[in-house]
Scaffold this motif. Structure first.
Motif, PDB file in Angstrom:
ATOM      1  N   GLN A 281      -0.447   7.022 -12.564  1.00  0.00           N
ATOM      2  CA  GLN A 281      -0.151   7.457 -13.929  1.00  0.00           C
ATOM      3  C   GLN A 281       0.654   8.741 -13.912  1.00  0.00           C
ATOM      4  N   LEU A 282       1.633   8.795 -14.809  1.00  0.00           N
ATOM      5  CA  LEU A 282       2.354  10.018 -15.125  1.00  0.00           C
ATOM      6  C   LEU A 282       2.300  10.154 -16.633  1.00  0.00           C
ATOM      7  N   VAL A 283       1.670  11.206 -17.111  1.00  0.00           N
ATOM      8  CA  VAL A 283       1.467  11.361 -18.547  1.00  0.00           C
ATOM      9  C   VAL A 283       2.125  12.649 -19.007  1.00  0.00           C
ATOM     10  N   GLU A 284       3.205  12.494 -19.787  1.00  0.00           N
ATOM     11  CA  GLU A 284       3.900  13.654 -20.332  1.00  0.00           C
ATOM     12  C   GLU A 284       3.241  14.095 -21.626  1.00  0.00           C
ATOM     13  N   SER A 285       3.319  15.381 -21.891  1.00  0.00           N
ATOM     14  CA  SER A 285       2.823  15.937 -23.146  1.00  0.00           C
ATOM     15  C   SER A 285       3.590  17.216 -23.446  1.00  0.00           C
ATOM     16  N   GLY A 286       3.417  17.704 -24.681  1.00  0.00           N
ATOM     17  CA  GLY A 286       4.032  18.968 -25.063  1.00  0.00           C
ATOM     18  C   GLY A 286       5.260  18.837 -25.931  1.00  0.00           C
TER      19      GLY A 286
ATOM     20  N   ALA B 174       1.241  15.203 -16.136  1.00  0.00           N
ATOM     21  CA  ALA B 174       0.052  15.119 -15.286  1.00  0.00           C
ATOM     22  C   ALA B 174       0.097  13.827 -14.489  1.00  0.00           C
ATOM     23  N   ALA B 175      -0.053  13.958 -13.177  1.00  0.00           N
ATOM     24  CA  ALA B 175       0.084  12.816 -12.285  1.00  0.00           C
ATOM     25  C   ALA B 175      -1.246  12.443 -11.659  1.00  0.00           C
ATOM     26  N   SER B 176      -1.387  11.177 -11.344  1.00  0.00           N
ATOM     27  CA  SER B 176      -2.572  10.700 -10.632  1.00  0.00           C
ATOM     28  C   SER B 176      -2.244   9.389  -9.929  1.00  0.00           C
ATOM     29  N   GLY B 177      -2.992   9.115  -8.862  1.00  0.00           N
ATOM     30  CA  GLY B 177      -2.861   7.826  -8.195  1.00  0.00           C
ATOM     31  C   GLY B 177      -1.863   7.761  -7.056  1.00  0.00           C
ATOM     32  N   PHE B 178      -1.239   8.884  -6.739  1.00  0.00           N
ATOM     33  CA  PHE B 178      -0.305   8.914  -5.624  1.00  0.00           C
ATOM     34  C   PHE B 178      -0.301  10.346  -5.071  1.00  0.00           C
ATOM     35  N   PRO B 179       0.208  10.548  -3.867  1.00  0.00           N
ATOM     36  CA  PRO B 179       0.176  11.880  -3.256  1.00  0.00           C
ATOM     37  C   PRO B 179       1.169  12.841  -3.905  1.00  0.00           C
TER      38      PRO B 179
ATOM     39  N   VAL C  97       8.596  14.514  -4.599  1.00  0.00           N
ATOM     40  CA  VAL C  97       9.607  15.229  -5.373  1.00  0.00           C
ATOM     41  C   VAL C  97       9.399  14.873  -6.843  1.00  0.00           C
ATOM     42  N   MET C  98       9.445  15.858  -7.695  1.00  0.00           N
ATOM     43  CA  MET C  98       9.231  15.630  -9.127  1.00  0.00           C
ATOM     44  C   MET C  98      10.500  15.955  -9.899  1.00  0.00           C
ATOM     45  N   THR C  99      10.809  15.101 -10.852  1.00  0.00           N
ATOM     46  CA  THR C  99      12.037  15.266 -11.614  1.00  0.00           C
ATOM     47  C   THR C  99      11.765  15.086 -13.108  1.00  0.00           C
ATOM     48  N   TRP C 100      12.659  15.636 -13.890  1.00  0.00           N
ATOM     49  CA  TRP C 100      12.660  15.431 -15.342  1.00  0.00           C
ATOM     50  C   TRP C 100      13.989  14.792 -15.739  1.00  0.00           C
ATOM     51  N   TYR C 101      13.901  13.829 -16.639  1.00  0.00           N
ATOM     52  CA  TYR C 101      15.061  13.189 -17.237  1.00  0.00           C
ATOM     53  C   TYR C 101      14.891  13.240 -18.759  1.00  0.00           C
ATOM     54  N   ARG C 102      15.968  12.950 -19.448  1.00  0.00           N
ATOM     55  CA  ARG C 102      15.881  12.794 -20.893  1.00  0.00           C
ATOM     56  C   ARG C 102      16.837  11.715 -21.343  1.00  0.00           C
ATOM     57  N   GLN C 103      16.514  11.136 -22.481  1.00  0.00           N
ATOM     58  CA  GLN C 103      17.382  10.110 -23.058  1.00  0.00           C
ATOM     59  C   GLN C 103      17.475  10.325 -24.557  1.00  0.00           C
ATOM     60  N   ALA C 104      18.672  10.631 -24.993  1.00  0.00           N
ATOM     61  CA  ALA C 104      18.938  10.807 -26.414  1.00  0.00           C
ATOM     62  C   ALA C 104      19.278   9.455 -27.022  1.00  0.00           C
ATOM     63  N   PRO C 105      19.110   9.319 -28.342  1.00  0.00           N
ATOM     64  CA  PRO C 105      19.417   8.040 -28.997  1.00  0.00           C
ATOM     65  C   PRO C 105      20.845   7.605 -28.731  1.00  0.00           C
TER      66      PRO C 105
ATOM     67  N   ARG D   2       7.492   8.070   0.591  1.00  0.00           N
ATOM     68  CA  ARG D   2       7.890   6.730   1.027  1.00  0.00           C
ATOM     69  C   ARG D   2       9.065   6.190   0.233  1.00  0.00           C
ATOM     70  N   GLY D   3       9.508   6.941  -0.776  1.00  0.00           N
ATOM     71  CA  GLY D   3      10.655   6.514  -1.556  1.00  0.00           C
ATOM     72  C   GLY D   3      10.320   5.695  -2.785  1.00  0.00           C
ATOM     73  N   THR D   4       9.043   5.632  -3.137  1.00  0.00           N
ATOM     74  CA  THR D   4       8.649   4.905  -4.336  1.00  0.00           C
ATOM     75  C   THR D   4       8.833   5.788  -5.558  1.00  0.00           C
ATOM     76  N   ASN D   5       9.373   5.215  -6.624  1.00  0.00           N
ATOM     77  CA  ASN D   5       9.581   5.944  -7.873  1.00  0.00           C
ATOM     78  C   ASN D   5       8.534   5.540  -8.903  1.00  0.00           C
ATOM     79  N   TYR D   6       7.996   6.537  -9.576  1.00  0.00           N
ATOM     80  CA  TYR D   6       7.080   6.306 -10.694  1.00  0.00           C
ATOM     81  C   TYR D   6       7.595   7.084 -11.901  1.00  0.00           C
ATOM     82  N   TRP D   7       7.515   6.435 -13.074  1.00  0.00           N
ATOM     83  CA  TRP D   7       7.978   7.054 -14.322  1.00  0.00           C
ATOM     84  C   TRP D   7       6.811   7.233 -15.290  1.00  0.00           C
TER      85      TRP D   7
END
Length: 116
Positions: free
Chosen positions: A2-7, A22-27, A32-40, A101-106
Motif C-alpha cells: 500500500q501507498l497512501v497519499e494524504s495532505g 505512507a508505505a507498507s508491504g515492501f522494503p 527509491v521514492m518519487t512524486w508525480y502529478r497529473q493535471a486535467p 528489485r525494480g518493482t514499481n508501486y503507485w
C-alpha cells in the motif's frame, strides 16, 4: 502493498501544503521514492525523487526551489513540502516506489487545487 497519499486540498496561490505518502508491504528503506502529478488533460509529470541510501534529491525545473522532498524510513513515509503554490500546480499528486528489485508501486493520489 500500500501507498497512501494524504495532505491534499484547496489552497490559495502563494500558500503551502505538505503531502505525505505512507508505505507498507515492501522494503521502504531500500526503495527509491518519487512524486508525480497529473493535471486535467495532461500527461503524468515527474516532480521529485529521493534515493534510498544517500537521500539524494532531484526536482523537476517546474518545482525546483519551491518543493522539497524528504523521507522518514522509521515511519515508512515520504513527504512533499510544497511552498509558493501556483494555480499551475493544481493536479492529482501520486507517490511511486521503486524497489531494489525494480518493482514499481503507485499510490491512489491526492488532489491539490490552487485557487483563490
Amino acid at each position: 502493498v500500500q501507498l497512501v497519499e494524504s495532505g491534499g486540498g484547496l489552497v490559495q496561490p502563494g500558500g503551502s501544503l505538505r503531502l505525505s505518502c505512507a508505505a507498507s508491504g515492501f522494503p521502504f528503506s531500500s526503495s527509491v521514492m518519487t512524486w508525480y502529478r497529473q493535471a486535467p488533460g495532461k500527461e503524468r509529470e515527474w516532480i521529485s525523487t529521493i534515493s534510498s541510501i544517500s537521500g539524494i534529491m532531484k526536482y523537476a525545473d517546474s518545482v525546483k526551489g519551491r518543493f522539497s522532498i524528504s523521507r522518514e524510513n522509521v515511519k515508512s513515509t515520504v513527504y512533499l513540502q510544497m511552498n509558493s503554490l501556483k494555480p499551475d500546480d493544481t493536479a492529482v499528486y501520486y507517490c511511486k516506489a521503486i524497489t531494489a528489485r525494480g518493482t514499481n508501486y503507485w499510490g491512489q493520489g491526492t488532489q491539490v487545487i490552487v485557487s483563490s
